[in-house]
Design an enzyme around this catalytic site. Structure first.
Site, PDB file in Angstrom:
ATOM      1  N   LYS A   9     -19.238 110.039 100.227  1.00 12.14           N
ATOM      2  CA  LYS A   9     -19.978 111.278 100.505  1.00 12.14           C
ATOM      3  C   LYS A   9     -19.094 112.502 100.244  1.00 12.14           C
ATOM      4  CE  LYS A   9     -22.211 113.579 104.441  1.00 12.14           C
ATOM      5  NZ  LYS A   9     -21.387 114.776 104.334  1.00 12.14           N
ATOM      6  N   LYS A  14     -12.318 112.059  99.463  1.00 11.11           N
ATOM      7  CA  LYS A  14     -12.056 111.245  98.261  1.00 11.11           C
ATOM      8  C   LYS A  14     -10.864 111.764  97.475  1.00 11.11           C
ATOM      9  CE  LYS A  14     -16.033 111.894  96.402  1.00 11.11           C
ATOM     10  NZ  LYS A  14     -16.662 112.561  97.538  1.00 11.11           N
ATOM     11  N   LYS A  40     -16.517 120.348  89.864  1.00  9.55           N
ATOM     12  CA  LYS A  40     -15.643 121.302  90.570  1.00  9.55           C
ATOM     13  C   LYS A  40     -14.207 121.222  90.058  1.00  9.55           C
ATOM     14  CE  LYS A  40     -16.096 120.255  94.970  1.00  9.55           C
ATOM     15  NZ  LYS A  40     -16.884 118.998  94.876  1.00  9.55           N
ATOM     16  N   ASP A 127     -21.967 110.948  95.063  1.00 11.23           N
ATOM     17  CA  ASP A 127     -22.906 109.843  95.101  1.00 11.23           C
ATOM     18  C   ASP A 127     -23.293 109.501  93.661  1.00 11.23           C
ATOM     19  OD1 ASP A 127     -24.661 108.002  96.081  1.00 11.23           O
ATOM     20  OD2 ASP A 127     -25.620 109.382  97.480  1.00 11.23           O
TER      21      ASP A 127
END
Lengths: 254, 392
Positions: A9, A14, A40, A127
């Site tokens: 998520k 991450k 990003k 995701d």
């Protein structure tokens, strides 16, 4: 070479985990390439002292097919080869298609043959929202998928969705689940809930990261924990996780 | 205001797309080939790119991709349709090829092919064509994929007599259906070179599967080079690149087949001819192996050099550094203006600057059937006969 993808998520940690894992692998003497698959383009930013990279898609925009591998791949802390796929102007274009184009460009330029990394780590946006974001788990890309989650319900839900996508793609010869990385947020019944998730998606918890203020402090310093606080307990946790991840990939002796 | 756009075409056409190249290469192999695209797009292939369509049956289809399937990423619909098609038609293999819409959607046709293969047991290929590359790319990947999947290990025979050959890279898009393929076979067999197989026109599946028995592979278009490299890797077979145009070049060409068989080295009888260094010279526009062969035949016939302009992606290992790889109409026009003679498909005549001679040589992969009747047989002495009609 072992190729892995990290999904989870948005905001679950991450990129922070990926960058610290990359540093931990590098400290083990491995050649590492980390590929950020998020428009990003901030996956590897803390491996560069907070300086943003020029993304593959920005380079393609400027130079077309004439772009070189040396322009796409930069060397960050610990000698980690860093790549950011990048994406379209926010609110325009197709981010998923962008990931595909960027990964195909790396392939076309023989990135793995030239840099010969021991570990390739794809850090993928939130995701599996469309075909583009499944690209890193297609044949020839990652072999193992690791899901990062805390015990928060939304994070567990997202991880379950990704696990379902991986299972759906099994017949196509895609990557298989390597396991779950539990990034503790200290919510009630955290371990129990994530263990339930692991059972539901037929995998295991490969490692746990405790909640530590050092992670935020290192982020403020625009570094990884392993770079900012190399002797800390948290750095040791990342190093332990790196060994566990390699073991889950069947490459503990890499 | 005069618009001056680079890399854009006002009059010139585009070459046949990669997806048609896949269909064309696989047409006679007994497989089921599906273009993954909206219904109606198949007519581009069967009306314009495939001269065999009306007199030779083949299982070439379109998936009928809809907007809803594209938005929802309904891969399962395609997979189900492929499974149904295979179960009903029992093809030797199934191939599905991409077009611009699947490309933009990021469909993984290789993954879908593996899924369909698991469900049916029939070998399946997913080709990453985009509809934005030319036929040489599609034909090249299709020919190599079939050989890699199906061609068996073959014990090497001891050669007696002239070397046997395979013809690689033969589709109507480069050779049309006007007799050149048959003439090429005759030329070789009449000179004692048995033809084992032709990839892929006029050969049965069993013949194709015997390709490993040939002593030398003949790469007669750039679409055949990847296949030749694969056969070199698998069987150690050397290859010769070029088309024997005209009697003089045919002599050199046949000698190079002997050389390749003797030495095991690849040979390039159409490479290394005279390249114009200054002053006006001929410009040959088209597919690389055809153009290089034309240059050598032209040089042997006239003693004059020529430059090649190849607008396609593959060079067949035949082009010189001085040759040109450009596509824009304005840029091509500028190169024509530097020439004294242009040999090309008749469409190029429409952008020919004044005062420059032009030799028409229709190319099925460019202008389709429009000038098919003008396409000469272009091997052996038939090339000489045609060249005489041009009065150069």
């Amino acid at each position: 070479m072992i190729k892995m993808a990290i999904y989870g998520k948005g905001g679950i940690g991450k990129s922070t985990t990926a960058a610290n894992l990359s540093m931990a692998f590098a400290k083990m003497g491995l050649k590492v390439m980390q590929i950020g698959c998020d428009p990003k383009a901030d996956s590897t930013i803390n491996l560069h002292g907070g300086r943003p990279l020029t993304t593959v898609l920005d380079l393609v925009r400027q130079k077309g097919k004439a772009v070189t591998l040396e322009e796409m791949v930069t060397v960050g802390d610990g000698g980690v080869f860093c790549v950011e796929a990048g994406g379209p102007t926010p609110g325009m274009g197709c981010a998923g298609r962008g990931i595909i184009a960027a990964l195909e460009m790396l392939e076309e330029k023989n990135a793995f043959a030239v840099y010969q990394p021991d570990v390739v780590l794809y850090d993928v946006l939130g995701d599996v929202v469309c075909g583009g974001f499944a690209m890193p788990i297609r044949e020839g890309y990652a072999e193992k998928v690791f899901l990062i989650t805390s015990g928060e319900n939304m994070a567990i839900h997202a991880a379950a969705n990704i696990a379902m996508a991986v299972e759906n793609f099994a017949d196509r010869g895609y990557a298989s689940l390597g396991g779950i990385i539990l990034n503790h947020r200290n919510v009630p019944r955290e371990l129990e809930k994530v263990q339930e998730l692991a059972e539901d998606v037929h995998t295991g918890i490969v490692g746990e990261l405790p909640l530590s203020s050092l992670v935020q402090q290192a982020d403020e310093m625009q570094q990884t924990v392993l770079q900012a606080f190399p002797d800390s307990e948290m750095a040791k946790e990342y190093e332990k996780l790196a060994r566990q991840v390699l073991k889950a990939c069947g490459k503990e002796n890499l | 205001m005069q618009l001056r756009m680079k890399q854009s075409n006002r009059i010139l056409s585009t070459y046949t797309a990669d997806v048609s190249g896949v269909c064309s290469a696989l047409y006679e192999m007994g497989g089921m080939t599906v273009m993954h695209d909206a219904s109606g797009c198949n007519s581009t292939y069967n009306t314009h790119d495939e001269p065999r369509w009306y007199n030779m049956p083949s299982m070439v289809y379109i998936s009928g991709l809809t907007e809803t399937e594209a938005i929802l990423g309904d891969d399962e619909k395609l997979a189900r349709d492929l499974v149904d098609g295979i179960n009903g038609l029992h093809p030797r293999f199934c191939a599905v090829a991409g077009t611009p819409i699947p490309t933009m959607m990021g469909i993984d046709l290789s993954g879908i092919a593996r899924l369909v293969e698991r469900r049916t047991g029939t070998p399946c290929f997913g080709f990453k064509t985009t509809g934005m590359q030319s036929y040489v790319v599609g034909a090249s990947m299709a020919l190599e994929a079939v050989a890699r999947r199906f061609c068996p290990e073959t014990p090497k025979k001891v050669r007696s007599g002239k070397p046997s050959v395979n013809l690689l890279g033969v589709t109507p898009l480069d050779f049309s259906v006007t007799g050149t393929v048959e003439a090429l076979r005759s030329l070789l067999t009449e000179n004692g070179y048995p033809v084992c197989s032709c990839w892929a026109m006029g050969s049965s599946w069993e013949e194709l599967m015997q390709a490993g028995n040939a002593d030398v592979n003949l790469v007669v278009s750039s679409a055949g080079l990847t296949l030749a490299k694969f056969f070199r890797e698998k069987y150690g077979t050397p290859y010769v690149v070029g088309i024997p145009m005209g009697e003089a070049l045919t002599g050199e060409y046949l000698a190079e087949i002997d050389n390749a068989a003797e030495t095991g080295e690849n040979r390039y009888p159409v490479k290394g001819g005279k390249i114009p260094t200054n002053g006006k010279a001929a410009l040959i526009i088209g597919e690389a192996v055809w153009a290089a062969s034309m240059r050598r035949a032209y040089e042997l016939s006239t003693g004059k050099p020529a430059k090649i302009l190849c607008p396609l992606e593959l060079d067949g290992e035949t082009l010189a550094p001085e040759d040109l790889r450009i596509t824009g109409e304005r840029e091509i026009g500028a190169e024509m203006a530097k020439s004294d003679l242009v040999i090309a498909d008749p469409i190029y005549e429409y952008v020919l600057p004044k005062g420059i001679s032009f030799v028409r040589f229709p190319h099925e992969g460019y202008s389709g059937r429009i000038w098919r009747k003008e396409i000469p047989v272009f091997v052996g002495k038939d090339w000489d006969t045609w060249w005489e009609t041009t009065n150069f």
